[in-house]
Design an enzyme around this catalytic site. Structure first.
Site, PDB file in Angstrom:
ATOM      1  N   CYS A 116      46.440 -32.409 -61.271  1.00 38.00           N
ATOM      2  CA  CYS A 116      45.600 -32.740 -62.254  1.00 38.00           C
ATOM      3  C   CYS A 116      45.867 -34.150 -62.869  1.00 38.00           C
ATOM      4  O   CYS A 116      44.822 -34.837 -63.728  1.00 38.00           O
ATOM      5  CB  CYS A 116      45.192 -31.676 -63.338  1.00 38.00           C
ATOM      6  SG  CYS A 116      44.508 -30.403 -62.511  1.00 38.00           S
ATOM      7  N   HIS A 256      41.823 -35.145 -68.972  1.00 32.26           N
ATOM      8  CA  HIS A 256      41.363 -34.123 -68.021  1.00 32.26           C
ATOM      9  C   HIS A 256      40.691 -33.046 -68.223  1.00 32.26           C
ATOM     10  O   HIS A 256      40.946 -32.494 -69.364  1.00 32.26           O
ATOM     11  CB  HIS A 256      42.977 -33.962 -67.398  1.00 32.26           C
ATOM     12  CG  HIS A 256      42.737 -32.817 -66.245  1.00 32.26           C
ATOM     13  ND1 HIS A 256      41.933 -33.092 -65.188  1.00 32.26           N
ATOM     14  CD2 HIS A 256      43.237 -31.715 -66.301  1.00 32.26           C
ATOM     15  CE1 HIS A 256      41.993 -31.901 -64.395  1.00 32.26           C
ATOM     16  NE2 HIS A 256      43.026 -31.097 -65.125  1.00 32.26           N
ATOM     17  N   ASN A 286      36.984 -27.902 -63.159  1.00 32.35           N
ATOM     18  CA  ASN A 286      37.945 -28.741 -62.937  1.00 32.35           C
ATOM     19  C   ASN A 286      37.889 -29.212 -61.640  1.00 32.35           C
ATOM     20  O   ASN A 286      38.037 -28.364 -60.789  1.00 32.35           O
ATOM     21  CB  ASN A 286      39.423 -27.762 -63.270  1.00 32.35           C
ATOM     22  CG  ASN A 286      40.538 -28.400 -63.124  1.00 32.35           C
ATOM     23  OD1 ASN A 286      40.363 -29.680 -62.689  1.00 32.35           O
ATOM     24  ND2 ASN A 286      41.672 -28.124 -63.334  1.00 32.35           N
TER      25      ASN A 286
END
Ligand code: ACO
Length: 331
Positions: A116, A256, A286
């Protein structure tokens, strides 16, 4: 001689048309819209459907859009870096496949695997090539088909992830804009809590690994959450302190998008009001490498030349970091 910096001169994104809602997930696993919304902030995510379509397909769509909107010929690109944990294949690099699909022939390209935080690691790497004068136009693309490694029988994971791609163009400038500073960290001991068990050289694919469902994301949510919420907030505060930036100097936080509670904690730690924090997790979930460029793409119309923007991420590895960007153009 004036210092050369790498400025972001364009952003683009691509999301697949199919939308998987929380209500749809309620039919697949024992979950509820209420649980998902209150624990993560996610309402829906996009999923790539279709035979023969992988991560490079989405990345190439975002790159083609970026080239078009910035009026850039594929021949002008010197380097393309792809941030992904869901490459089309173990090799060759997905970056090479994206370059080929987008008609980029005069460049070299490679993948970065920082989960990520991949987009941040890729931007910082790309900026070194620009600042050194080695490259004039560099594309960083974050693209992940998370649905390909998500186990839709594991309720704590399958509600989190979506598929998407986002791309950023970096070019040199001698003005006071662009990538101003960055802080990146890794801690490999965190791999115990977030990894994929099989498919690599340690445990090659076999009937047993497939039967044991070891080709999917393995995540121990609470320890990852604990680490993420602390480290992402810490590193965002650290880059502010290092550069003597006060909360009133910051125009935007681009976090993020893993969990709304992690995003909120980071914004609070930086002393920012909610209006300054980009949040689109409710629409995409996500999307790993794609979350940060997707935010910049969604908010591009509101960004002004000179805006101080902090990018911050935390992900598998563990990896985490922050980047201070001075926005280089008015949309
Ligand atoms: N629906 C309903 N209930 C659920 C679900 C679900 N989808 N998932 C878990 N539960 C239950 C659990 O079984 C547990 O029940 P119990 O109390 O009866 O045992 C309860 O909900 C609480 O579970 P927790 O795992 O403690 O829930 P938590 O609040 O920690 O939320 C989550 C889980 C959302 C996964 C959170 O831990 C998280 O966001 N972790 C960090 C994720 C992250 O940032 N990852 C890094 C990036 S990913 C990458 O790099 C690829």
């Amino acid at each position: 001689m004036a210092q050369v910096r790498a400025a972001i001169t364009g952003v683009a994104g691509w999301v697949p048309p199919y939308i998987l809602t929380n209500q749809e997930l309620e039919k697949i696993v024992d979950t509820s819209d209420e649980w998902i919304t209150s624990r993560t902030g996610i309402k829906e995510r996009h999923i790539l459907k279709g035979e023969g379509l992988g991560t490079s397909y989405m990345g190439a769509e975002a790159v083609k859009e970026l080239l078009k909107k910035t009026n850039t010929s594929p021949d002008e690109i010197n380097l393309l870096i792809c941030a992904t944990v869901t490459p089309d294949m173990m090799f060759p690099a997905t970056a090479n496949l994206i370059s080929d699909k987008a008609g980029i022939k005069n460049a070299f390209s490679f993948d970065m695997n920082a989960a990520c935080s991949g987009l941040l690691f890729a931007i910082v790497t790309a900026s070194q090539f620009v600042e050194s004068g080695k490259c004039k136009k560099v594309i960083v693309v974050g693209t992940d088909k998370m649905s390909s490694i998500t186990d839709y029988t594991v309720r704590e994971n399958c509600v989190l992830f979506g598929d998407a791609a986002g791309a950023i163009l970096l070019e040199p400038t001698t003005e006071e804009y662009g990538i101003m500073d960055s802080i990146l960290y890794t801690d490999g001991s965190g791999s115990a809590y977030l990894h994929m068990k099989a498919g690599g050289s340690l445990k090659p694919p076999s009937h047993e690994t497939v039967d044991a469902r070891e080709h999917f994301i393995y995540q121990e949510g609470p320890p990852v959450f604990k680490f993420a919420v602390t480290k992402m907030a810490d590193v965002a505060a650290e880059i502010m302190e290092k550069n003597n930036l006060k909360s009133e100097d910051i125009s935007w936080l681009v976090p993020h998008q893993a969990n709304l509670r992690i995003i909120d904690a980071t914004g609070r730690r930086m002393g920012l009001s909610k209006e300054k924090v980009m949040v689109n997790i409710q629409r995409y979930g996500n999307t790993t490498g794609a979350t940060i460029p997707l935010c910049l793409w969604d908010w591009e119309n509101q960004l002004k030349k000179g805006d101080n923007i902090i990018l911050a991420a935390f992900g598998g590895g563990f990896t985490w970091g922050s980047v201070w960007v001075k926005w280089a153009y008015d949309s």
